[in-house]
Design a protein around this motif. Structure first.
Motif, PDB file in Angstrom:
ATOM      1  N   ASP A  48      11.056 -10.599  52.172  1.00 34.71           N
ATOM      2  CA  ASP A  48      10.014 -10.677  53.189  1.00 34.71           C
ATOM      3  C   ASP A  48      10.696 -10.870  54.542  1.00 34.71           C
ATOM      4  OD1 ASP A  48      10.853 -13.310  53.159  1.00 34.71           O
ATOM      5  OD2 ASP A  48       9.006 -14.097  52.282  1.00 34.71           O
ATOM      6  N   ASP A  49       9.919 -11.118  55.590  1.00 33.60           N
ATOM      7  CA  ASP A  49      10.510 -11.241  56.913  1.00 33.60           C
ATOM      8  C   ASP A  49      11.457 -12.428  57.023  1.00 33.60           C
ATOM      9  OD1 ASP A  49       9.192  -9.211  58.984  1.00 33.60           O
ATOM     10  OD2 ASP A  49       7.704  -9.724  57.481  1.00 33.60           O
ATOM     11  N   ALA A  50      11.111 -13.542  56.378  1.00 31.30           N
ATOM     12  CA  ALA A  50      11.993 -14.703  56.410  1.00 31.30           C
ATOM     13  C   ALA A  50      13.333 -14.386  55.743  1.00 31.30           C
ATOM     14  CB  ALA A  50      11.316 -15.891  55.727  1.00 31.30           C
ATOM     15  N   SER A  51      13.287 -13.653  54.642  1.00 29.15           N
ATOM     16  CA  SER A  51      14.526 -13.264  53.956  1.00 29.15           C
ATOM     17  C   SER A  51      15.376 -12.365  54.833  1.00 29.15           C
ATOM     18  CB  SER A  51      14.196 -12.546  52.644  1.00 29.15           C
ATOM     19  OG  SER A  51      13.354 -13.325  51.823  1.00 29.15           O
ATOM     20  N   VAL A 106      15.389 -12.268  58.158  1.00 34.01           N
ATOM     21  CA  VAL A 106      15.981 -13.107  59.208  1.00 34.01           C
ATOM     22  C   VAL A 106      17.232 -13.808  58.667  1.00 34.01           C
ATOM     23  CG1 VAL A 106      15.638 -15.176  60.610  1.00 34.01           C
ATOM     24  CG2 VAL A 106      13.854 -13.439  60.504  1.00 34.01           C
ATOM     25  N   ASN A 107      17.161 -14.288  57.449  1.00 30.93           N
ATOM     26  CA  ASN A 107      18.300 -14.957  56.826  1.00 30.93           C
ATOM     27  C   ASN A 107      19.475 -13.997  56.659  1.00 30.93           C
ATOM     28  OD1 ASN A 107      19.428 -17.364  55.490  1.00 30.93           O
ATOM     29  ND2 ASN A 107      19.370 -16.095  53.639  1.00 30.93           N
ATOM     30  N   LEU A 108      19.189 -12.756  56.237  1.00 28.39           N
ATOM     31  CA  LEU A 108      20.240 -11.755  56.110  1.00 28.39           C
ATOM     32  C   LEU A 108      20.912 -11.492  57.451  1.00 28.39           C
ATOM     33  CD1 LEU A 108      18.826  -8.905  53.804  1.00 28.39           C
ATOM     34  CD2 LEU A 108      20.786 -10.371  53.355  1.00 28.39           C
ATOM     35  N   CYS A 109      20.081 -11.364  58.484  1.00 28.99           N
ATOM     36  CA  CYS A 109      20.607 -11.074  59.819  1.00 28.99           C
ATOM     37  C   CYS A 109      21.462 -12.216  60.357  1.00 28.99           C
ATOM     38  CB  CYS A 109      19.450 -10.798  60.792  1.00 28.99           C
ATOM     39  SG  CYS A 109      18.539  -9.275  60.443  1.00 28.99           S
ATOM     40  N   GLU A 132       6.916  -7.124  56.743  1.00 27.03           N
ATOM     41  CA  GLU A 132       5.779  -6.767  57.588  1.00 27.03           C
ATOM     42  C   GLU A 132       6.218  -6.377  58.997  1.00 27.03           C
ATOM     43  OE1 GLU A 132       2.896  -9.889  57.500  1.00 27.03           O
ATOM     44  OE2 GLU A 132       2.635  -9.781  55.326  1.00 27.03           O
ATOM     45  N   GLY A 133       7.375  -6.846  59.439  1.00 24.38           N
ATOM     46  CA  GLY A 133       7.917  -6.387  60.705  1.00 24.38           C
ATOM     47  C   GLY A 133       8.317  -7.459  61.695  1.00 24.38           C
ATOM     48  N   ALA A 134       7.918  -8.699  61.486  1.00 25.25           N
ATOM     49  CA  ALA A 134       8.255  -9.753  62.452  1.00 25.25           C
ATOM     50  C   ALA A 134       9.758  -9.931  62.598  1.00 25.25           C
ATOM     51  CB  ALA A 134       7.609 -11.069  62.029  1.00 25.25           C
ATOM     52  N   LEU A 144      18.475   3.902  59.009  1.00 22.46           N
ATOM     53  CA  LEU A 144      17.683   2.724  58.667  1.00 22.46           C
ATOM     54  C   LEU A 144      16.518   3.164  57.795  1.00 22.46           C
ATOM     55  CD1 LEU A 144      17.034  -0.278  58.929  1.00 22.46           C
ATOM     56  CD2 LEU A 144      15.800   0.249  61.051  1.00 22.46           C
ATOM     57  N   ARG A 145      16.474   2.615  56.575  1.00 25.79           N
ATOM     58  CA  ARG A 145      15.420   2.967  55.624  1.00 25.79           C
ATOM     59  C   ARG A 145      14.523   1.757  55.392  1.00 25.79           C
ATOM     60  NH1 ARG A 145      19.733   6.150  51.791  1.00 25.79           N
ATOM     61  NH2 ARG A 145      19.952   7.951  53.170  1.00 25.79           N
ATOM     62  N   LEU A 146      13.285   1.903  55.819  1.00 26.17           N
ATOM     63  CA  LEU A 146      12.288   0.835  55.703  1.00 26.17           C
ATOM     64  C   LEU A 146      11.071   1.309  54.923  1.00 26.17           C
ATOM     65  CD1 LEU A 146      12.542  -0.414  59.394  1.00 26.17           C
ATOM     66  CD2 LEU A 146      13.092  -1.791  57.382  1.00 26.17           C
ATOM     67  N   SER A 147      11.223   2.301  54.099  1.00 27.97           N
ATOM     68  CA  SER A 147      10.085   2.862  53.365  1.00 27.97           C
ATOM     69  C   SER A 147       9.519   1.868  52.349  1.00 27.97           C
ATOM     70  CB  SER A 147      10.500   4.148  52.640  1.00 27.97           C
ATOM     71  OG  SER A 147      11.472   3.870  51.653  1.00 27.97           O
ATOM     72  N   ASP A 148       8.236   2.030  52.060  1.00 26.02           N
ATOM     73  CA  ASP A 148       7.567   1.244  51.020  1.00 26.02           C
ATOM     74  C   ASP A 148       7.647  -0.252  51.302  1.00 26.02           C
ATOM     75  OD1 ASP A 148       6.116   0.782  48.706  1.00 26.02           O
ATOM     76  OD2 ASP A 148       7.881   0.809  47.410  1.00 26.02           O
ATOM     77  N   ASN A 149       7.263  -0.623  52.531  1.00 24.79           N
ATOM     78  CA  ASN A 149       7.109  -2.024  52.903  1.00 24.79           C
ATOM     79  C   ASN A 149       5.670  -2.228  53.373  1.00 24.79           C
ATOM     80  OD1 ASN A 149       9.683  -3.835  52.877  1.00 24.79           O
ATOM     81  ND2 ASN A 149      10.443  -1.831  53.526  1.00 24.79           N
ATOM     82  N   ALA A 150       5.443  -3.163  54.257  1.00 28.86           N
ATOM     83  CA  ALA A 150       4.093  -3.415  54.777  1.00 28.86           C
ATOM     84  C   ALA A 150       4.128  -3.503  56.305  1.00 28.86           C
ATOM     85  CB  ALA A 150       3.527  -4.696  54.179  1.00 28.86           C
ATOM     86  N   ILE A 151       4.977  -2.674  56.912  1.00 30.69           N
ATOM     87  CA  ILE A 151       5.193  -2.735  58.356  1.00 30.69           C
ATOM     88  C   ILE A 151       3.953  -2.231  59.095  1.00 30.69           C
ATOM     89  CG2 ILE A 151       6.589  -1.833  60.260  1.00 30.69           C
ATOM     90  CD1 ILE A 151       8.920  -1.713  58.222  1.00 30.69           C
ATOM     91  N   THR A 152       3.527  -2.992  60.087  1.00 34.18           N
ATOM     92  CA  THR A 152       2.324  -2.664  60.849  1.00 34.18           C
ATOM     93  C   THR A 152       2.679  -2.255  62.280  1.00 34.18           C
ATOM     94  OG1 THR A 152       2.031  -5.006  61.376  1.00 34.18           O
ATOM     95  CG2 THR A 152       0.845  -4.154  59.464  1.00 34.18           C
ATOM     96  N   ASP A 153       1.667  -1.765  62.993  1.00 36.74           N
ATOM     97  CA  ASP A 153       1.857  -1.144  64.303  1.00 36.74           C
ATOM     98  C   ASP A 153       2.549  -2.034  65.322  1.00 36.74           C
ATOM     99  OD1 ASP A 153       0.505   1.114  63.378  1.00 36.74           O
ATOM    100  OD2 ASP A 153      -1.451   0.347  64.031  1.00 36.74           O
ATOM    101  N   SER A 154       2.153  -3.284  65.381  1.00 35.30           N
ATOM    102  CA  SER A 154       2.576  -4.133  66.502  1.00 35.30           C
ATOM    103  C   SER A 154       4.073  -4.404  66.532  1.00 35.30           C
ATOM    104  CB  SER A 154       1.812  -5.461  66.462  1.00 35.30           C
ATOM    105  OG  SER A 154       2.052  -6.145  65.243  1.00 35.30           O
ATOM    106  N   TYR A 155       4.755  -4.213  65.394  1.00 36.00           N
ATOM    107  CA  TYR A 155       6.178  -4.533  65.338  1.00 36.00           C
ATOM    108  C   TYR A 155       7.083  -3.328  65.610  1.00 36.00           C
ATOM    109  CZ  TYR A 155       4.447  -8.815  63.181  1.00 36.00           C
ATOM    110  OH  TYR A 155       3.786  -9.990  62.942  1.00 36.00           O
ATOM    111  N   LEU A 156       6.532  -2.139  65.679  1.00 36.13           N
ATOM    112  CA  LEU A 156       7.363  -0.955  65.844  1.00 36.13           C
ATOM    113  C   LEU A 156       8.185  -0.953  67.138  1.00 36.13           C
ATOM    114  CD1 LEU A 156       5.157   1.959  64.463  1.00 36.13           C
ATOM    115  CD2 LEU A 156       7.003   0.727  63.334  1.00 36.13           C
ATOM    116  N   PRO A 157       7.654  -1.440  68.271  1.00 34.76           N
ATOM    117  CA  PRO A 157       8.471  -1.419  69.491  1.00 34.76           C
ATOM    118  C   PRO A 157       9.787  -2.181  69.384  1.00 34.76           C
ATOM    119  CG  PRO A 157       6.165  -1.693  70.066  1.00 34.76           C
ATOM    120  CD  PRO A 157       6.248  -1.818  68.570  1.00 34.76           C
ATOM    121  N   TYR A 158       9.906  -3.088  68.433  1.00 38.01           N
ATOM    122  CA  TYR A 158      11.179  -3.784  68.244  1.00 38.01           C
ATOM    123  C   TYR A 158      12.316  -2.803  67.917  1.00 38.01           C
ATOM    124  CZ  TYR A 158       8.825  -8.364  68.019  1.00 38.01           C
ATOM    125  OH  TYR A 158       8.118  -9.493  68.306  1.00 38.01           O
TER     126      TYR A 158
END
Length: 300
Positions: free
Chosen positions: A52-55, A57-60, A80-82, A100-114
Motif C-alpha cells: 500500500d502507500d505506507a509500504s 513510502v518505506n521502500l523509498c 492509491e497514489g499518496a 515505471l509499471r503501476l498497473s493493477d493498483n487503485a491509483i486515482t486522479d488527484s495523485y497523477l501530477p506527482y
C-alpha cells in the motif's frame, strides 16, 4: 501485404528494459565493476506483494535509495497514489530510470501530477487498470503546462488501458497530443483500450494522431460508430491501429474498406480481430482491399 487470421494475442506497445540483473550477487559485481556507476541500471520488481502507500513510502526511504534502477515494477498492489510524491522525489534525478509499471493498483486522479517531474527521463509509463478518469488526464497534462515543461518529455510508451477515461478523457488526451510539443514529439505508443470510449473520443484521438508521431494506437473494446470514423482510420499516419472487439459489423467494414481503398494514410497494420458481427460480406471487402493496397496488413 495481405491479411492474417491468427488468434494469438499481442501487445499493442513494447515492454521491457535495457538490462535486468537476476540476483543480488550480480548486482554487486556490476556496481563494483563500474566503481559504483551502472550504465544500464537494474530491474526491481515488487509486483503482487500487497504493497500500500505506507509500504511504498518505506521502500523509498530504506530499500531503494542508492540503487541504480532502470525499471521499477509495482504492478498488482494496493497503491492509491499518496506515496507517488516520495517515489518521484527518489527517482527524478536518476539518469538510469526508464520504466515505471503501476498497473493493477487503485491509483486515482488527484495523485497523477506527482509523476510530472519524471516525464523528462521516463520512457515507459504503465498506468493500466487503475481508477483514472478524464479528471486525471486533465490534471496530468494541464500540470505540464503549469510547470512550463512542455518541451521536456522523453515519454515514448503510455498505457492507460482499463481505466475510466470515456470520451472526455480521450478528447483531453488528444488535445494534449496536439498542443504539447514535447509529448507530440516523444510519444510513440498509446493504449487506451477498455475505457468506454465511443465515437467522439475515437475520432479525436485518430485526428490528433495525424499530427503526432505515434507508431501504435490501441483502441480495443471501444464502442465507436465505426462508420463515422472510417475516414480518420483510412487517413491515419499511425503505423498500427488496433480496433479489436469494437462491434464492427458488415456495413461498417464495407465503409472502412472503401475508405482504405481511396485513402492516402500511411497505416501499415490494422488489427480488427474479435469483431464477431463482421461476417462474410465485410470480411470479403476488407480482404480485397488488403490484396490491392500495397503495404497494408489486416488482422481479422
Amino acid at each position: 501485404m495481405g491479411t492474417t487470421s491468427d488468434g494469438e494475442s499481442e501487445d499493442s506497445y513494447p515492454r521491457g528494459v535495457s538490462s535486468v540483473t537476476s540476483s543480488d550477487d550480480d548486482a554487486t559485481e556490476t556496481l563494483e565493476a563500474n566503481n559504483g556507476q551502472s550504465d544500464m541500471g537494474e530491474l526491481f520488481s515488487f509486483a503482487g506483494q500487497n504493497l500500500d502507500d505506507a509500504s511504498l513510502v518505506n521502500l523509498c526511504g530504506k530499500e531503494l535509495p542508492g540503487k541504480y534502477i532502470s525499471c521499477l515494477d509495482l504492478s498488482s498492489n494496493n497503491i492509491e497514489g499518496a506515496a507517488l510524491e516520495q517515489l518521484t522525489n527518489l527517482l527524478k534525478g536518476s539518469k538510469h530510470f526508464q520504466t515505471l509499471r503501476l498497473s493493477d493498483n487503485a491509483i486515482t486522479d488527484s495523485y497523477l501530477p506527482y509523476l510530472l517531474p519524471l516525464f523528462g527521463t521516463l520512457s515507459e509509463l504503465d498506468l493500466s487498470f487503475n481508477q483514472i478518469s478524464s479528471s486525471g488526464i486533465y490534471a496530468l497534462f494541464e500540470g505540464r503546462k503549469d510547470a512550463g515543461a512542455l518541451m521536456q518529455c522523453n515519454l515514448r510508451v503510455l498505457n492507460l488501458k482499463g481505466n475510466m477515461l470515456a470520451d472526455d478523457g480521450a478528447v483531453l488526451l488528444a488535445q494534449a497530443l496536439e498542443n504539447d510539443p514535447g509529448l507530440n514529439e516523444a510519444l510513440r505508443h498509446v493504449d487506451v483500450s477498455i475505457n468506454a470510449i465511443e465515437a467522439r473520443g475515437v475520432e479525436a484521438l485518430l485526428k490528433a494522431s495525424s499530427s503526432a508521431h505515434l507508431e501504435t494506437l490501441a483502441l480495443d473494446d471501444s464502442r465507436p460508430d465505426l462508420a463515422s470514423c472510417v475516414q480518420q482510420v483510412a487517413g491515419s499516419r499511425v503505423r498500427k491501429i488496433s480496433l479489436r472487439c469494437t462491434a464492427m459489423n458488415d456495413d461498417a467494414a464495407c465503409c472502412l474498406a472503401q475508405a482504405l481503398a481511396l485513402g492516402f494514410g500511411t497505416c501499415q497494420e490494422l488489427d480488427l480481430r474479435d469483431n464477431k458481427q463482421c461476417l462474410a460480406r465485410g470480411r470479403t471487402a476488407l480482404q480485397g482491399v488488403a490484396k490491392m493496397k500495397k503495404g497494408l496488413v489486416l488482422h481479422m
